[in-house]
Motif scaffolding. Structure first.
Motif, PDB file in Angstrom:
ATOM      1  N   GLU A 185       0.839  -1.206   0.000  1.00 18.32           N
ATOM      2  CA  GLU A 185       0.000   0.000   0.000  1.00 18.32           C
ATOM      3  C   GLU A 185       0.869   1.249   0.000  1.00 18.32           C
ATOM      4  O   GLU A 185       0.577   2.223  -0.687  1.00 18.32           O
ATOM      5  CB  GLU A 185      -0.954  -0.012   1.199  1.00 18.32           C
ATOM      6  N   SER A 186       1.961   1.231   0.763  1.00 19.03           N
ATOM      7  CA  SER A 186       2.872   2.361   0.811  1.00 19.03           C
ATOM      8  C   SER A 186       3.539   2.577  -0.544  1.00 19.03           C
ATOM      9  O   SER A 186       3.608   3.703  -1.042  1.00 19.03           O
ATOM     10  CB  SER A 186       3.934   2.131   1.891  1.00 19.03           C
ATOM     11  N   LYS A 187       4.028   1.494  -1.149  1.00 16.39           N
ATOM     12  CA  LYS A 187       4.678   1.615  -2.456  1.00 16.39           C
ATOM     13  C   LYS A 187       3.715   2.171  -3.495  1.00 16.39           C
ATOM     14  O   LYS A 187       4.082   3.044  -4.285  1.00 16.39           O
ATOM     15  CB  LYS A 187       5.202   0.253  -2.924  1.00 16.39           C
ATOM     16  N   LEU A 188       2.491   1.661  -3.497  1.00 16.35           N
ATOM     17  CA  LEU A 188       1.520   2.106  -4.498  1.00 16.35           C
ATOM     18  C   LEU A 188       1.105   3.561  -4.275  1.00 16.35           C
ATOM     19  O   LEU A 188       0.834   4.277  -5.226  1.00 16.35           O
ATOM     20  CB  LEU A 188       0.300   1.179  -4.515  1.00 16.35           C
ATOM     21  N   SER A 189       1.060   3.998  -3.016  1.00 17.25           N
ATOM     22  CA  SER A 189       0.659   5.379  -2.758  1.00 17.25           C
ATOM     23  C   SER A 189       1.794   6.364  -3.048  1.00 17.25           C
ATOM     24  O   SER A 189       1.557   7.546  -3.256  1.00 17.25           O
ATOM     25  CB  SER A 189       0.163   5.547  -1.326  1.00 17.25           C
ATOM     26  N   ASN A 190       3.032   5.861  -3.065  1.00 19.37           N
ATOM     27  CA  ASN A 190       4.186   6.734  -3.289  1.00 19.37           C
ATOM     28  C   ASN A 190       4.832   6.537  -4.656  1.00 19.37           C
ATOM     29  O   ASN A 190       5.978   6.900  -4.848  1.00 19.37           O
ATOM     30  CB  ASN A 190       5.247   6.503  -2.205  1.00 19.37           C
ATOM     31  N   CYS A 191       4.107   5.932  -5.591  1.00 13.67           N
ATOM     32  CA  CYS A 191       4.734   5.688  -6.884  1.00 13.67           C
ATOM     33  C   CYS A 191       4.126   6.568  -7.970  1.00 13.67           C
ATOM     34  O   CYS A 191       2.994   7.033  -7.857  1.00 13.67           O
ATOM     35  CB  CYS A 191       4.643   4.214  -7.267  1.00 13.67           C
ATOM     36  N   GLN A 192       4.914   6.777  -8.981  1.00 10.45           N
ATOM     37  CA  GLN A 192       4.462   7.488 -10.168  1.00 10.45           C
ATOM     38  C   GLN A 192       4.402   6.444 -11.275  1.00 10.45           C
ATOM     39  O   GLN A 192       5.428   5.892 -11.681  1.00 10.45           O
ATOM     40  CB  GLN A 192       5.444   8.595 -10.535  1.00 10.45           C
ATOM     41  N   ILE A 193       3.181   6.135 -11.735  1.00 10.90           N
ATOM     42  CA  ILE A 193       3.000   5.098 -12.748  1.00 10.90           C
ATOM     43  C   ILE A 193       3.279   5.687 -14.129  1.00 10.90           C
ATOM     44  O   ILE A 193       2.711   6.705 -14.504  1.00 10.90           O
ATOM     45  CB  ILE A 193       1.584   4.493 -12.662  1.00 10.90           C
ATOM     46  N   ILE A 194       4.172   5.014 -14.832  1.00  9.40           N
ATOM     47  CA  ILE A 194       4.576   5.483 -16.159  1.00  9.40           C
ATOM     48  C   ILE A 194       4.215   4.422 -17.188  1.00  9.40           C
ATOM     49  O   ILE A 194       4.585   3.250 -17.043  1.00  9.40           O
ATOM     50  CB  ILE A 194       6.089   5.779 -16.183  1.00  9.40           C
ATOM     51  N   ASP A 195       3.477   4.839 -18.206  1.00  8.54           N
ATOM     52  CA  ASP A 195       3.125   3.952 -19.312  1.00  8.54           C
ATOM     53  C   ASP A 195       4.131   4.210 -20.428  1.00  8.54           C
ATOM     54  O   ASP A 195       4.086   5.262 -21.068  1.00  8.54           O
ATOM     55  CB  ASP A 195       1.697   4.250 -19.788  1.00  8.54           C
ATOM     56  N   PRO A 196       5.057   3.255 -20.655  1.00  8.97           N
ATOM     57  CA  PRO A 196       6.097   3.475 -21.666  1.00  8.97           C
ATOM     58  C   PRO A 196       5.543   3.821 -23.052  1.00  8.97           C
ATOM     59  O   PRO A 196       6.160   4.579 -23.791  1.00  8.97           O
ATOM     60  CB  PRO A 196       6.860   2.148 -21.700  1.00  8.97           C
TER      61      PRO A 196
END
Length: 157
Positions: A65-76
């Protein structure tokens, strides 16, 4: 601090989180109840094992949950880096010493897996490639010594 992750890598984390919450957590709660029903908890190995597993599952849920809340999702596939090597791009390389050709996607630490040609953004080779273009040569300090790779192509897939 936000951590970059590819769309695919984020989906893997979401899938694991869903499995932990819907399957692992309920199974562990059931195992604790069954072990508790056996009576004396002081010498109950099943109870101890179930409590230990519960602690692991809950810790992993919090971590995801922490990783997902602190990540920036990038679609290549939506990147427009004008041919530059960036996070999420796939790079075709040729080792200038051996002539061997390799292809890597630059991904986050959690999704790096050399078996499927995904290298971590923090790896020496990825750090040497970032910001370069097709035709450039990247020098990488490998355990076996300095290696040079020519960037043959940069893809956003």
């Amino acid at each position: 601090m936000t951590t970059p992750i590819t769309k695919y890598g984020a989906q893997l984390l979401k899938d694991e989180l869903h499995r932990l919450k819907t399957i692992e957590r309920p199974e562990t709660i059931t195992a604790i109840s069954e072990a508790r029903a056996q009576g004396d908890l002081s010498e109950n190995a099943e109870y101890d094992a179930a409590k230990e597993k519960q602690a692991f599952v809950e810790g992993r849920i919090m971590e995801l949950e922490s990783k997902l809340s602190n990540c920036q999702i990038i679609d290549p596939s939506e990147l427009d880096a004008e041919g530059r090597v960036v996070f999420g791009s796939t790079v075709e390389l040729e080792d200038l010493d051996s002539g061997q050709k390799v292809k890597y996607q630059i991904v986050g630490d959690d999704e790096a897996d050399l078996k499927v040609s995904k290298i971590s953004i923090s790896s020496p080779i990825a750090r040497a490639l970032i910001g370069k273009y097709a035709g450039d040569v990247a020098e990488v300090q490998a355990p076996s010594g300095k290696r040079e790779y020519e960037i043959m192509d940069v893809l956003y897939v």
